[in-house]
Scaffold this active site. Structure first.
Site, PDB file in Angstrom:
ATOM      1  CG  ASP A 108     -48.650  -1.898 -36.449  1.00 42.97           C
ATOM      2  OD1 ASP A 108     -48.246  -0.634 -36.973  1.00 42.97           O
ATOM      3  OD2 ASP A 108     -49.129  -1.716 -37.408  1.00 42.97           O
ATOM      4  CD  GLU A 109     -42.417  -4.570 -34.322  1.00 42.35           C
ATOM      5  OE1 GLU A 109     -42.226  -2.991 -35.324  1.00 42.35           O
ATOM      6  OE2 GLU A 109     -42.221  -5.182 -35.172  1.00 42.35           O
TER       7      GLU A 109
ATOM      8  CE  LYS B 179     -40.684  -0.579 -37.482  1.00 42.18           C
ATOM      9  NZ  LYS B 179     -41.525  -1.191 -37.138  1.00 42.18           N
ATOM     10  N   GLY B 180     -41.041   4.422 -33.584  1.00 43.36           N
ATOM     11  CA  GLY B 180     -40.885   5.258 -33.624  1.00 43.36           C
ATOM     12  C   GLY B 180     -40.457   5.977 -32.461  1.00 43.36           C
TER      13      GLY B 180
ATOM     14  N   GLY C 257     -45.917   3.871 -40.575  1.00 46.35           N
ATOM     15  CA  GLY C 257     -46.974   5.194 -39.947  1.00 46.35           C
ATOM     16  C   GLY C 257     -46.228   5.008 -38.460  1.00 46.35           C
ATOM     17  CG  HIS C 258     -43.148   6.412 -37.487  1.00 45.71           C
ATOM     18  ND1 HIS C 258     -42.280   6.452 -38.472  1.00 45.71           N
ATOM     19  CD2 HIS C 258     -42.636   8.102 -37.006  1.00 45.71           C
ATOM     20  CE1 HIS C 258     -41.829   7.281 -38.774  1.00 45.71           C
ATOM     21  NE2 HIS C 258     -41.870   8.372 -37.949  1.00 45.71           N
TER      22      HIS C 258
ATOM     23  NE  ARG D 227     -35.609  -5.098 -65.302  1.00 48.91           N
ATOM     24  CZ  ARG D 227     -35.465  -6.470 -65.348  1.00 48.91           C
ATOM     25  NH1 ARG D 227     -33.928  -6.406 -65.962  1.00 48.91           N
ATOM     26  NH2 ARG D 227     -36.044  -7.006 -65.842  1.00 48.91           N
TER      27      ARG D 227
ATOM     28  CD  GLN E 123     -43.758  -2.113 -44.397  1.00 53.78           C
ATOM     29  OE1 GLN E 123     -42.114  -1.694 -44.588  1.00 53.78           O
ATOM     30  NE2 GLN E 123     -44.313  -0.472 -44.174  1.00 53.78           N
TER      31      GLN E 123
ATOM     32  CB  THR F 203     -44.141  -5.758 -46.753  1.00 51.37           C
ATOM     33  OG1 THR F 203     -44.708  -4.738 -47.764  1.00 51.37           O
ATOM     34  CG2 THR F 203     -42.479  -5.407 -45.929  1.00 51.37           C
TER      35      THR F 203
ATOM     36  CB  THR G  59     -55.354   0.666 -41.670  1.00 52.67           C
ATOM     37  OG1 THR G  59     -54.880   0.159 -40.715  1.00 52.67           O
ATOM     38  CG2 THR G  59     -54.667   0.536 -43.281  1.00 52.67           C
TER      39      THR G  59
ATOM     40  CG  HIS H 221     -47.265  -0.842 -25.041  1.00 52.39           C
ATOM     41  ND1 HIS H 221     -48.028  -0.069 -25.010  1.00 52.39           N
ATOM     42  CD2 HIS H 221     -46.867  -0.671 -26.473  1.00 52.39           C
ATOM     43  CE1 HIS H 221     -48.479   0.186 -25.728  1.00 52.39           C
ATOM     44  NE2 HIS H 221     -47.522   0.082 -26.245  1.00 52.39           N
TER      45      HIS H 221
HETATM   46  P1  IMP Z   1     -48.414  -3.628 -48.120  1.00 52.35           P
HETATM   47  O1  IMP Z   1     -47.472  -3.760 -47.056  1.00 52.35           O
HETATM   48  O2  IMP Z   1     -49.211  -2.918 -47.643  1.00 52.35           O
HETATM   49  O3  IMP Z   1     -48.325  -4.434 -49.162  1.00 52.35           O
HETATM   50  O4  IMP Z   1     -49.699  -4.451 -46.639  1.00 52.35           O
HETATM   51  C1  IMP Z   1     -48.870  -6.215 -46.467  1.00 52.35           C
HETATM   52  C2  IMP Z   1     -49.155  -6.766 -45.402  1.00 52.35           C
HETATM   53  O5  IMP Z   1     -47.789  -5.582 -44.127  1.00 52.35           O
HETATM   54  C3  IMP Z   1     -50.716  -5.935 -44.546  1.00 52.35           C
HETATM   55  O6  IMP Z   1     -50.601  -7.649 -44.118  1.00 52.35           O
HETATM   56  C4  IMP Z   1     -50.836  -5.335 -43.556  1.00 52.35           C
HETATM   57  O7  IMP Z   1     -51.038  -4.863 -42.811  1.00 52.35           O
HETATM   58  C5  IMP Z   1     -48.518  -5.720 -43.259  1.00 52.35           C
HETATM   59  N1  IMP Z   1     -48.009  -4.653 -43.077  1.00 52.35           N
HETATM   60  C6  IMP Z   1     -47.700  -3.345 -43.880  1.00 52.35           C
HETATM   61  N2  IMP Z   1     -46.929  -1.880 -43.464  1.00 52.35           N
HETATM   62  C7  IMP Z   1     -46.989  -2.516 -42.143  1.00 52.35           C
HETATM   63  C8  IMP Z   1     -46.770  -1.184 -40.819  1.00 52.35           C
HETATM   64  O8  IMP Z   1     -46.055  -0.179 -41.053  1.00 52.35           O
HETATM   65  N3  IMP Z   1     -47.159  -2.142 -39.693  1.00 52.35           N
HETATM   66  C9  IMP Z   1     -48.525  -3.062 -40.112  1.00 52.35           C
HETATM   67  N4  IMP Z   1     -48.034  -4.125 -40.667  1.00 52.35           N
HETATM   68  C10 IMP Z   1     -47.474  -3.779 -42.177  1.00 52.35           C
END
Ligand code: IMP
Length: 454
Positions: free
Chosen positions: A22-23, A25-26, A49-50, A152, A235, A250, A325, A355
């Site tokens: 969530d920096e 990047k998009g 998500g972006h 696998r 991520q 992740t 989310t 920002h």
């Molecule tokens: P997962 O990738 O859904 O398995 O989540 C693992 C961890 O990574 C959790 O703390 C999520 O909130 C975080 N996470 C996964 N994708 C993102 C992202 O795109 N932005 C921020 N946090 C993420």
């Protein structure tokens, strides 16, 4: 022996997240993708998500690379992406509303990408339930999809093109293993029925057929023509499954090295890495966060409050709620120690700090802005992110440099020299501690609201 056919002109830029995602990047990816011919997502899945802006419309994307708004760009969903056909087709339907040119011809999906099935999301839930300390995943089935792949018995995008009875046979292997777990956890409603899933996913395969490709051929095309390539990172460094705060990470290697594999690229293709962060830090999900500030958040929800804590101020000023989310993000001060470690893991050439305008406002509200310049950990001052926090159970204590006050910046400012002195001081602290030149500074919400230093 040198490869005679290919000149290996480095042509790829990785847009890498420095913190916990969530920096923004998009935003930089869209700008960089304007003159790119190939834009690739190589890691993660619909957990990312972006938003992109096309002709004044804001479109939320999770799987399709943001470069789709550039009509000259081929957008590849690479072999490293956990590909969710249901969410992808929804995204495509949404994109079709905006009459973006040649959408169907420009999106390519690697046949080798692992497929996310609904049972992977159920498994995500099951694994979280089983843990004393859940990770706080996005429940998008990312970890379970990759773990089936490592074991696998995952299905790849190519499998969606099989006749339904063969597809059912492959899903049947997953069912044999996973149904035992669903039954043991009283999750009978999640029991997998291979035949009906195969019918459904075969239909998706037929829709996706024209987009499914051998990703290696696409990157070869870009390499041979010397086209500019953007790898849209998903991520970030501290969520990387090896570098990050395991187990609160992740399930992919989202640092540059992993993004290259996921994007069908090799190390010689890499031209530069832009490390992206915000002028403050944020995190969703559980896990250590050295510069976190107090906030009124409980169980991923904002609870009613009269007087905000500093973390609430940053969250509200920065609109820090998850795109995937909707969860409120934990917020804190910028952490230049993480940036230094991230630069080493990612091989960063430049930084982009988003920002800068927001942190100025936050400084005006709170009367000060802080930057973490070192940690105290296990009784010593250190300048790196320790990797044994799970063992010591000690989150590093930040040592801050404090700037008194804040600033205001107009979003149309493009000249670095015209920034308020305090803002320049902020940037130079980050540059000095991290050792990575700051080339881009976000000063407003739009893609073009960016100062680019020469
Ligand atoms: P997962 O990738 O859904 O398995 O989540 C693992 C961890 O990574 C959790 O703390 C999520 O909130 C975080 N996470 C996964 N994708 C993102 C992202 O795109 N932005 C921020 N946090 C993420």
């Amino acid at each position: 022996m040198a490869n005679k056919e290919v000149d290996y002109l480095p042509m790829a830029t990785h847009i890498a997240g420095a913190m916990w995602g969530d920096e923004g990047k998009g935003k930089i990816a869209s700008g960089e993708a304007e003159n790119a011919r190939l834009v690739i997502r190589g890691t993660g899945g619909a957990n990312a998500g972006h938003s992109v802006v096309y002709k004044g419309n804001k479109i939320g994307l999770h799987l399709v690379p943001g470069g789709i708004t550039n009509p000259n760009a081929i957008c590849l969903i690479g072999q490293g992406v956990a590909f969710d056909p249901i969410l992808f087709l929804k995204e495509l339907e949404e994109l079709e509303k905006y009459e973006i040119p040649n959408l169907g011809e420009r999106i390519k999906i690697s046949g080798r990408a692992p497929v996310v099935f609904p049972y992977h999301k159920d498994m995500d839930e099951l694994y979280e339930r089983a843990k004393d300390k859940p990770v706080g995943t996005t429940r998008r089935g990312i970890g379970p999809t990759y773990s089936d792949y490592d074991n696998r018995f995952a299905l790849r995008v190519y499998d969606l093109l099989l006749p339904p009875y063969e597809l059912a046979g492959k899903i049947g292997v997953a069912a044999k293993i996973l149904n035992i777990l669903f039954a043991a956890f009283d999750m009978d409603e999640c029991i997998i029925n291979p035949e009906s899933l195969a019918e459904e996913f075969h239909k998706y395969g037929e829709v996706l057929r024209p987009m499914i490709v051998n990703g290696d051929r696409i990157t070869r095309w870009a390499r041979q023509n010397g086209y500019k390539v953007i790898i849209e990172g998903a991520q970030a460094y501290r969520l990387d499954k090896n570098y990050g705060d395991y187990p609160n990470v992740t399930s992919s290697n989202c640092v540059t090295a992993g993004a290259l594999i996921g994007s069908h690229l090799n190390h010689k293709d890499l031209d530069k890495v832009i490390l992206v962060s915000k002028a403050y830090a944020s995190r969703v999900g559980n896990g250590p966060f050295p510069t976190e500030l107090m906030a009124h958040i409980e169980n991923d929800k904002v609870i009613p409050y009269e007087k905000p804590f500093a973390g609430d101020v940053i969250r509200e000023e920065g609109h820090e709620y998850g795109v995937s989310t909707g969860r409120p993000r934990r917020c804190g001060w910028a952490d230049a120690v993480i940036l230094k470690s991230a630069g080493e893991a990612e091989g960063a050439d430049f930084q982009c700090i988003n920002h800068l305008d927001t942190i100025g406002k936050i400084g005006q509200i709170l009367g000060e802005i802080k930057v973490c310049v070192a940690y105290v950990y296990q009784g010593e001052q250190i300048d790196f992110y320790p990797d044994d926090i799970e063992l010591t159970k000690e989150t590093p204590t930040p040592i801050y440099e404090t700037l008194k006050g804040g600033w205001e910046i107009s979003s149309d400012l493009r000249d670095y020299d015209k920034l308020p002195d305090l803002a320049k001081k902020f940037v130079s602290i980050i540059e000095d501690v991290s050792g990575i030149p700051v080339k881009y500074l976000g000063v407003g919400p739009k893609n073009q609201d960016m100062i680019v230093r020469s």
